[in-house]
Scaffold this motif. Structure first.
Motif, PDB file in Angstrom:
ATOM      1  N   GLN A 110       0.825  -1.214   0.000  1.00 10.31           N
ATOM      2  CA  GLN A 110       0.000   0.000   0.000  1.00 10.31           C
ATOM      3  C   GLN A 110       0.854   1.257   0.000  1.00 10.31           C
ATOM      4  O   GLN A 110       0.578   2.218  -0.725  1.00 10.31           O
ATOM      5  N   ASP A 139       2.151  -8.771   0.723  1.00  5.89           N
ATOM      6  CA  ASP A 139       1.223  -8.982  -0.387  1.00  5.89           C
ATOM      7  C   ASP A 139       1.470  -7.956  -1.487  1.00  5.89           C
ATOM      8  O   ASP A 139       0.549  -7.289  -1.957  1.00  5.89           O
ATOM      9  N   SER A 140       2.730  -7.817  -1.878  1.00  5.84           N
ATOM     10  CA  SER A 140       3.104  -6.830  -2.911  1.00  5.84           C
ATOM     11  C   SER A 140       3.135  -7.513  -4.264  1.00  5.84           C
ATOM     12  O   SER A 140       4.186  -7.616  -4.897  1.00  5.84           O
ATOM     13  N   HIS A 144      -3.006  -8.172  -5.480  1.00  5.59           N
ATOM     14  CA  HIS A 144      -3.440  -7.180  -4.502  1.00  5.59           C
ATOM     15  C   HIS A 144      -3.356  -5.745  -5.021  1.00  5.59           C
ATOM     16  O   HIS A 144      -3.772  -4.823  -4.317  1.00  5.59           O
ATOM     17  N   ALA A 146      -4.962  -4.022  -7.344  1.00 11.38           N
ATOM     18  CA  ALA A 146      -6.236  -3.304  -7.503  1.00 11.38           C
ATOM     19  C   ALA A 146      -6.791  -2.856  -6.150  1.00 11.38           C
ATOM     20  O   ALA A 146      -7.392  -1.776  -6.042  1.00 11.38           O
ATOM     21  N   THR A 147      -6.548  -3.662  -5.118  1.00  3.95           N
ATOM     22  CA  THR A 147      -6.996  -3.283  -3.767  1.00  3.95           C
ATOM     23  C   THR A 147      -6.266  -2.026  -3.299  1.00  3.95           C
ATOM     24  O   THR A 147      -6.876  -1.097  -2.758  1.00  3.95           O
ATOM     25  N   TYR A 148      -4.940  -2.006  -3.506  1.00  3.17           N
ATOM     26  CA  TYR A 148      -4.152  -0.839  -3.107  1.00  3.17           C
ATOM     27  C   TYR A 148      -4.513   0.394  -3.947  1.00  3.17           C
ATOM     28  O   TYR A 148      -4.374   1.522  -3.489  1.00  3.17           O
ATOM     29  N   THR A 150      -7.396   1.386  -4.887  1.00  3.29           N
ATOM     30  CA  THR A 150      -8.649   1.992  -4.394  1.00  3.29           C
ATOM     31  C   THR A 150      -9.311   2.876  -5.447  1.00  3.29           C
ATOM     32  O   THR A 150      -9.627   4.046  -5.210  1.00  3.29           O
ATOM     33  N   ASN A 151      -9.463   2.302  -6.632  1.00  3.93           N
ATOM     34  CA  ASN A 151     -10.169   2.961  -7.745  1.00  3.93           C
ATOM     35  C   ASN A 151      -9.479   4.211  -8.282  1.00  3.93           C
ATOM     36  O   ASN A 151     -10.083   4.966  -9.037  1.00  3.93           O
TER      37      ASN A 151
END
Length: 316
Positions: A110, A139-140, A144, A146-148, A150-151
């Motif tokens: 993140q 989780d790099s 993951h 797309a989760t990081y 955040t649109n």
């Protein structure tokens, strides 16, 4: 060819003017092989579809420096200047080269997205399925990303690129080159592996044998094939010539000698000391042999020249 801009970055990224929105392809891209080319082609298509530039986020030096003790100097299939040149041919507008440091290596996924990727103002991020970013053991990964995001940007993951059921990868190509399998490396790269160098004085032994050679001092960072005899092309000034090259220790003339690169340029007699040359490693001919006498060596060199001409004539 695109006029590609190269911009160096260091973490933390400070005093950096955020660019216009762009598609960003992420990866180390050593070799810019056929798998990398598939990633860049997909990224280029996305950029053209959205009417924005294509940028690449890559690293220098190799991330291994932050994690392991080096047992030998860092070598690359494509040192940075060559990587940039190939990417220019593939339509990349901008190459961001992030200095790979301990601080960068410790970033979580993140944090990497927030503090590195977002600085590049991506509309879409494209990478290969196995691309990793941020700290090891986190989780790099692409699952993951797309989760990081955040649109804030879209994510495109390019699947594995296989050649006859063999994964195309930089590590496979390095291994092939070490084994002398330049033909296999060509297949995976999508082009002939090349190196460069300066022509320097050697022992002039080839001249005495009737096979004068150009002795090449290769930059330390470039990945040479393994010991052996090869059919090559060598670019002198602006012209390509055929040649046969030896990477070896000249074991016929003594043991424990240093590895040298010597090229007999076919049908060429000029002295070219001090010239910068480029070499394409086209085909493996044979391994290095310790000959019983000089005449046996000369006979083999004549056969090597015949085999080299035959190889290139068959390619016409």
């Amino acid at each position: 060819m695109t006029m590609t801009e190269l911009i160096r970055l260091h973490y933390p990224i400070l005093d950096f003017k955020k660019p216009v929105q762009q598609v960003v392809a992420m990866g180390f891209f050593d070799g810019v092989h056929r798998g990398h080319q598939a990633v860049l082609a997909r990224a280029k298509a996305e950029a053209e579809k959205q009417g924005v530039p294509l940028a690449v986020l890559t690293y220098d030096p190799h991330p291994i420096v932050a994690f392991q003790t080096l047992k030998q100097p860092l070598r690359y299939l494509t040192p940075l200047a060559k990587k940039k040149s190939i990417m220019s041919q593939l339509g990349v507008d901008r190459v961001y080269v992030m200095q790979f440091t301990s601080k960068l290596a410790k970033l979580g996924g993140q944090q990497f997205v927030d503090e590195v990727v977002m600085q590049l103002n991506p509309v879409t991020v494209v990478a290969g399925f196995d691309h990793l970013y941020g700290a090891a053991g986190t989780d790099s990964d692409m699952l993951h990303l797309a989760t990081y995001a955040t649109n804030r940007f879209d994510v495109v993951t390019v699947s594995e690129f296989d050649d006859y059921n063999q994964k195309v990868s930089s590590s496979t190509i390095r291994s092939m080159l070490d084994q002398g399998n330049v033909d296999g490396a060509t297949q995976q790269l999508g082009r002939i592996h090349s190196t460069s160098g300066i022509v320097v004085h050697g022992e002039a032994r080839g001249r005495e044998l009737g096979f004068p050679t150009a002795n090449i001092q290769t930059p330390e960072k470039e990945w040479l094939p393994g010991i052996g005899i090869y059919a090559v092309k060598i670019k002198v000034y602006d012209t390509w010539y055929l040649g046969m090259a030896s990477i070896g220790r000249n074991v016929t003339f003594g043991d424990a000698r240093p590895i040298t690169v010597e090229i007999n340029i076919l049908d060429y007699q000029e002295e070219i000391y001090g010239e910068f040359v480029q070499i394409q490693w086209c085909h493996y001919l044979r391994g290095e042999v310790k000959f019983e006498n000089v005449q046996s060596l000369i006979d083999q060199l004549n056969e090597d020249a015949r085999q080299t001409r035959h190889y290139f004539n068959a390619k016409l």
